[in-house]
Every structure is written in C-alpha cells, then in structure tokens.
Design a protein around this motif. Structure first.
Motif, PDB file in Angstrom:
ATOM      1  N   PRO A  32       0.842  -1.193   0.000  1.00 32.27           N
ATOM      2  CA  PRO A  32       0.000   0.000   0.000  1.00 32.27           C
ATOM      3  C   PRO A  32       0.881   1.248   0.000  1.00 32.27           C
ATOM      4  O   PRO A  32       1.929   1.263   0.662  1.00 32.27           O
ATOM      5  CB  PRO A  32      -0.794  -0.140   1.310  1.00 32.27           C
ATOM      6  CG  PRO A  32      -0.820  -1.610   1.581  1.00 32.27           C
ATOM      7  CD  PRO A  32       0.503  -2.131   1.095  1.00 32.27           C
ATOM      8  N   PRO A  33       0.497   2.295  -0.721  1.00 30.87           N
ATOM      9  CA  PRO A  33       1.371   3.466  -0.877  1.00 30.87           C
ATOM     10  C   PRO A  33       1.887   4.048   0.440  1.00 30.87           C
ATOM     11  O   PRO A  33       3.063   4.406   0.536  1.00 30.87           O
ATOM     12  CB  PRO A  33       0.474   4.456  -1.632  1.00 30.87           C
ATOM     13  CG  PRO A  33      -0.447   3.581  -2.425  1.00 30.87           C
ATOM     14  CD  PRO A  33      -0.720   2.396  -1.552  1.00 30.87           C
ATOM     15  N   TRP A  34       1.045   4.150   1.458  1.00 31.65           N
ATOM     16  CA  TRP A  34       1.507   4.755   2.708  1.00 31.65           C
ATOM     17  C   TRP A  34       2.528   3.875   3.424  1.00 31.65           C
ATOM     18  O   TRP A  34       3.429   4.383   4.110  1.00 31.65           O
ATOM     19  CB  TRP A  34       0.324   5.077   3.624  1.00 31.65           C
ATOM     20  CG  TRP A  34      -0.414   3.896   4.182  1.00 31.65           C
ATOM     21  CD1 TRP A  34      -1.429   3.203   3.602  1.00 31.65           C
ATOM     22  CD2 TRP A  34      -0.197   3.279   5.465  1.00 31.65           C
ATOM     23  NE1 TRP A  34      -1.871   2.186   4.416  1.00 31.65           N
ATOM     24  CE2 TRP A  34      -1.141   2.215   5.577  1.00 31.65           C
ATOM     25  CE3 TRP A  34       0.667   3.513   6.519  1.00 31.65           C
ATOM     26  CZ2 TRP A  34      -1.211   1.392   6.696  1.00 31.65           C
ATOM     27  CZ3 TRP A  34       0.597   2.700   7.642  1.00 31.65           C
ATOM     28  CH2 TRP A  34      -0.317   1.646   7.729  1.00 31.65           C
ATOM     29  N   VAL A  35       2.405   2.550   3.259  1.00 36.34           N
ATOM     30  CA  VAL A  35       3.394   1.640   3.839  1.00 36.34           C
ATOM     31  C   VAL A  35       4.718   1.782   3.090  1.00 36.34           C
ATOM     32  O   VAL A  35       5.801   1.832   3.693  1.00 36.34           O
ATOM     33  CB  VAL A  35       2.895   0.183   3.786  1.00 36.34           C
ATOM     34  CG1 VAL A  35       3.970  -0.770   4.305  1.00 36.34           C
ATOM     35  CG2 VAL A  35       1.603   0.033   4.586  1.00 36.34           C
ATOM     36  N   ARG A  36       4.624   1.872   1.780  1.00 39.82           N
ATOM     37  CA  ARG A  36       5.822   2.031   0.953  1.00 39.82           C
ATOM     38  C   ARG A  36       6.604   3.283   1.348  1.00 39.82           C
ATOM     39  O   ARG A  36       7.837   3.249   1.487  1.00 39.82           O
ATOM     40  CB  ARG A  36       5.396   2.109  -0.506  1.00 39.82           C
ATOM     41  CG  ARG A  36       6.528   2.142  -1.506  1.00 39.82           C
ATOM     42  CD  ARG A  36       5.976   2.378  -2.903  1.00 39.82           C
ATOM     43  NE  ARG A  36       4.784   1.581  -3.140  1.00 39.82           N
ATOM     44  CZ  ARG A  36       3.834   1.921  -4.000  1.00 39.82           C
ATOM     45  NH1 ARG A  36       3.912   3.061  -4.666  1.00 39.82           N
ATOM     46  NH2 ARG A  36       2.786   1.127  -4.184  1.00 39.82           N
ATOM     47  N   VAL A  37       5.918   4.386   1.537  1.00 37.54           N
ATOM     48  CA  VAL A  37       6.571   5.645   1.908  1.00 37.54           C
ATOM     49  C   VAL A  37       7.316   5.494   3.231  1.00 37.54           C
ATOM     50  O   VAL A  37       8.412   6.021   3.409  1.00 37.54           O
ATOM     51  CB  VAL A  37       5.527   6.781   1.997  1.00 37.54           C
ATOM     52  CG1 VAL A  37       6.133   8.022   2.631  1.00 37.54           C
ATOM     53  CG2 VAL A  37       4.980   7.110   0.612  1.00 37.54           C
ATOM     54  N   GLU A  38       6.714   4.753   4.153  1.00 37.11           N
ATOM     55  CA  GLU A  38       7.313   4.612   5.478  1.00 37.11           C
ATOM     56  C   GLU A  38       8.573   3.747   5.470  1.00 37.11           C
ATOM     57  O   GLU A  38       9.547   4.041   6.166  1.00 37.11           O
ATOM     58  CB  GLU A  38       6.283   4.013   6.447  1.00 37.11           C
ATOM     59  CG  GLU A  38       6.803   3.736   7.836  1.00 37.11           C
ATOM     60  CD  GLU A  38       7.207   4.990   8.598  1.00 37.11           C
ATOM     61  OE1 GLU A  38       8.039   4.873   9.521  1.00 37.11           O
ATOM     62  OE2 GLU A  38       6.686   6.085   8.277  1.00 37.11           O
ATOM     63  N   VAL A  39       8.600   2.674   4.678  1.00 32.39           N
ATOM     64  CA  VAL A  39       9.686   1.690   4.801  1.00 32.39           C
ATOM     65  C   VAL A  39      10.775   1.809   3.746  1.00 32.39           C
ATOM     66  O   VAL A  39      11.878   1.294   3.944  1.00 32.39           O
ATOM     67  CB  VAL A  39       9.124   0.247   4.781  1.00 32.39           C
ATOM     68  CG1 VAL A  39       8.097   0.060   5.876  1.00 32.39           C
ATOM     69  CG2 VAL A  39       8.527  -0.108   3.418  1.00 32.39           C
ATOM     70  N   GLU A  40      10.499   2.469   2.614  1.00 40.14           N
ATOM     71  CA  GLU A  40      11.467   2.402   1.518  1.00 40.14           C
ATOM     72  C   GLU A  40      12.774   3.119   1.827  1.00 40.14           C
ATOM     73  O   GLU A  40      13.805   2.851   1.206  1.00 40.14           O
ATOM     74  CB  GLU A  40      10.867   2.937   0.216  1.00 40.14           C
ATOM     75  CG  GLU A  40      10.461   4.385   0.233  1.00 40.14           C
ATOM     76  CD  GLU A  40       9.784   4.791  -1.074  1.00 40.14           C
ATOM     77  OE1 GLU A  40       9.797   3.967  -2.013  1.00 40.14           O
ATOM     78  OE2 GLU A  40       9.239   5.895  -1.138  1.00 40.14           O
TER      79      GLU A  40
END
Length: 322
Positions: A32-40
């Motif tokens: 999910p986009p918000w998860v991607r932003v947090e972990v990348e």
C-alpha cells in the motif's frame, strides 16, 4: 560448549549482492502506498514488515523495531497487497517470481486475511567465502544453528560457490522455497545449480524429493534445508553411502544438540554408550553462532567422539567475530 580457541585467518568479504537491485523495487510496488513511503528509506536494512488488521504498521530494520502510531491497517490495505501478489497458496504463502521475498498471511475463522508478514529476502554475496577452502574439497557438510542466525542466507552462498565448480550437478532441494525463491523461476544468484521444489507439507515430501534428486538427476552435490524427519535422514544416509555429497542444515545451537535429537542419530553414526557404531554421513560440521559467526569442525567424526567421551571438541572460528 565453550567458544573454540582456534581461529582461522580470513578476509572480510561479506557484502550485499548488488546484481539484483530491481528485487526491492518489485516488493515496494506491491505495498500500500503509505506503507511504501514509510519503509522504503530502509532499503539496505529492512528485514520484516508486519500488517495486522486494526493495528499500527510494525517493521524491523537492522536491529531496530519501528511502530508507526497514528494510523492502523485496514481491510483495504490487506486487499490491495493480496491483489497485487496474485493471491496466496494453500500454505498461506506467496512470493514474487525470481526474488527471495516471502509473504505469509494470517486468516480468521472465516478464511479472511487479517494479518500479513513480509520477510525481505536478500542474496548476500561472500558470506560463505571463509568456507571456500573446505567446500572445494570432497566431503559432506552439516550446518547447525538456531533460527534467525543466517543459516539459509549462508546456504544460498554455499550453493553459489558449489555451483561455480559443479554447475548444474548441484541439486537444491528447496523445502520452503527460501533458497531459490518462490515461483517457477529460480533466483539467478544460485544459477547454474538446479532447484527441486518440495510440495506441502514438507514433513511428508522432502525425503522423497531428495531421493528423486539423487535417482533422477545424477548430482555431485545435494543441498537441503532443515532436515529433521526420518525420511530426510534416511535419504541423506543413503546419499553418503552412494558417494553423493550432501550439504544440509539442522536445528540446534551446537553439535551436542544434534546428539540429543534421536531422529538425527543415524547420520551421526548411531552414537550410544560413549561411542559411534558407524561413520557419520557428514565429513564436516559447521555451527552458526550468529550472523557471520561460524565454528567449523573439519573432522566431524573426531568432534563427535570427543563429545561422546566427555571432552570438548576444538573447532575453527570463521567469519566476523569482531
């Protein structure tokens, strides 16, 4: 068992494999986009992502656990991920073709997904280089270590070294697809070794696949992860008697733990009453004491005999003990 006093000289050659940079991006595309932003931003150290319905995002990077307060995981987030993965198999796992990432789900009593665990897989080049002088000799190797100490990561690099010498005559029996990755295409890091996947549940099939590897494909070396069932042990014993080298892992912390596991006794030479009744199926044994920390017993039979008579075997310390 104490730390051995002998330490082998080696070079520090461990580094992250950079030939497959697209693998991390392929995983990020599914999140999910918000998860991607947090972990990348943790590209080089991200280890695990946990998504549980109604709870905050939790992820592990390096030795640090992060909890993202202020937002919780929704059914839409889990559906987003599931749709982009293409669904899960009967064992509740999914993978990305040609990568080492693994996604596992938790279902409720009605079969709906309520949690997902994502293990970020990386091919680490060089972690087994300290073992190369022994891997290039003949003789089977048994690797013992507790969970999360890097046994499978080490095993992949062992396969790379062996495949560089024996090519497609290295047969990898991939119990849970952690050596060569999920999907039909084997991860290129272990090529040109050949990979045989094990159907579920592995407790009933791994030994049969080891047998197929030996009987059908004429390997020089068979590699298996996490042996521990009677049929696995029998096939490893058979391989050693047929002149096929075996590299395998087993659960435990030290050789002593192997001796206390009755299922493994046949490949240890059937020890009893302070002695062995036959030679062990493995010429060498490696204890994984931590990530990048190894103790090698080049003469496994001698190490077993020392333990059986109340002594403490002396091994070679390899890897990064600093």
């Amino acid at each position: 068992m104490g730390v051995p006093m002998v330490e082998a000289e080696q070079k520090n050659v461990v580094r992250v494999h950079e030939r497959f940079p697209e693998e991390f991006a392929r995983l990020m595309e599914r999140l999910p986009p918000w998860v991607r932003v947090e972990v990348e931003g943790h590209r080089d150290s991200l280890d695990e992502i946990v998504l549980d319905l109604g709870k905050p995002l939790i992820y592990t990077a390096g030795d640090q656990v992060y909890v993202l307060e202020g937002r919780t995981v929704t059914k839409d987030d889990l559906s987003y991920l599931t749709h982009r993965l293409g669904g899960f198999k009967e064992n509740n796992r999914a993978g990305l073709e040609g990568t080492l990432h693994r996604v596992s789900r938790i279902q409720d009593a009605y079969g709906e997904t309520v949690g997902v665990t994502i293990r970020v897989g990386r091919f680490v080049l060089g972690v087994a280089e300290a073992l190369r002088p022994w891997l290039e000799q003949t003789g089977s190797l048994l690797v013992v270590g507790p969970p999360r100490t890097g046994k499978t990561t080490l095993l992949r690099d062992i396969v790379r070294i062996l495949a560089g010498r024996y090519g497609p005559r290295v047969a990898v029996v991939d119990t849970s697809n952690e050596i060569g990755g999920d999907g039909k295409l084997t991860h290129p890091g272990i090529s040109p070794a050949r990979r045989l996947q094990v159907p579920d549940p592995p407790s009933k099939n791994q030994g049969w696949v080891i047998y197929q590897a030996i009987a059908n494909h004429s390997p020089e070396v068979v590699v298996a992860d996490e042996i521990g069932y009677n049929e696995d042990v029998f096939q490893c014993l058979t391989a050693s008697r047929r002149g096929v080298r075996v590299v395998a892992t087993a659960h435990g912390e030290t050789i002593l733990d192997l001796l206390e596991n009755p299922v493994l006794l046949p490949i240890l030479g059937d020890p009893g009453e302070g002695r062995r009744r036959s030679r062990p199926s493995f010429a060498m044994c490696l204890e994984v004491r931590g990530k990048g920390k190894f103790v090698l017993y080049p003469d496994f039979a001698e190490a077993l005999d020392t333990l059986l008579t109340g002594g403490e075997p002396e091994g070679l310390r390899l890897g990064r003990w600093d």
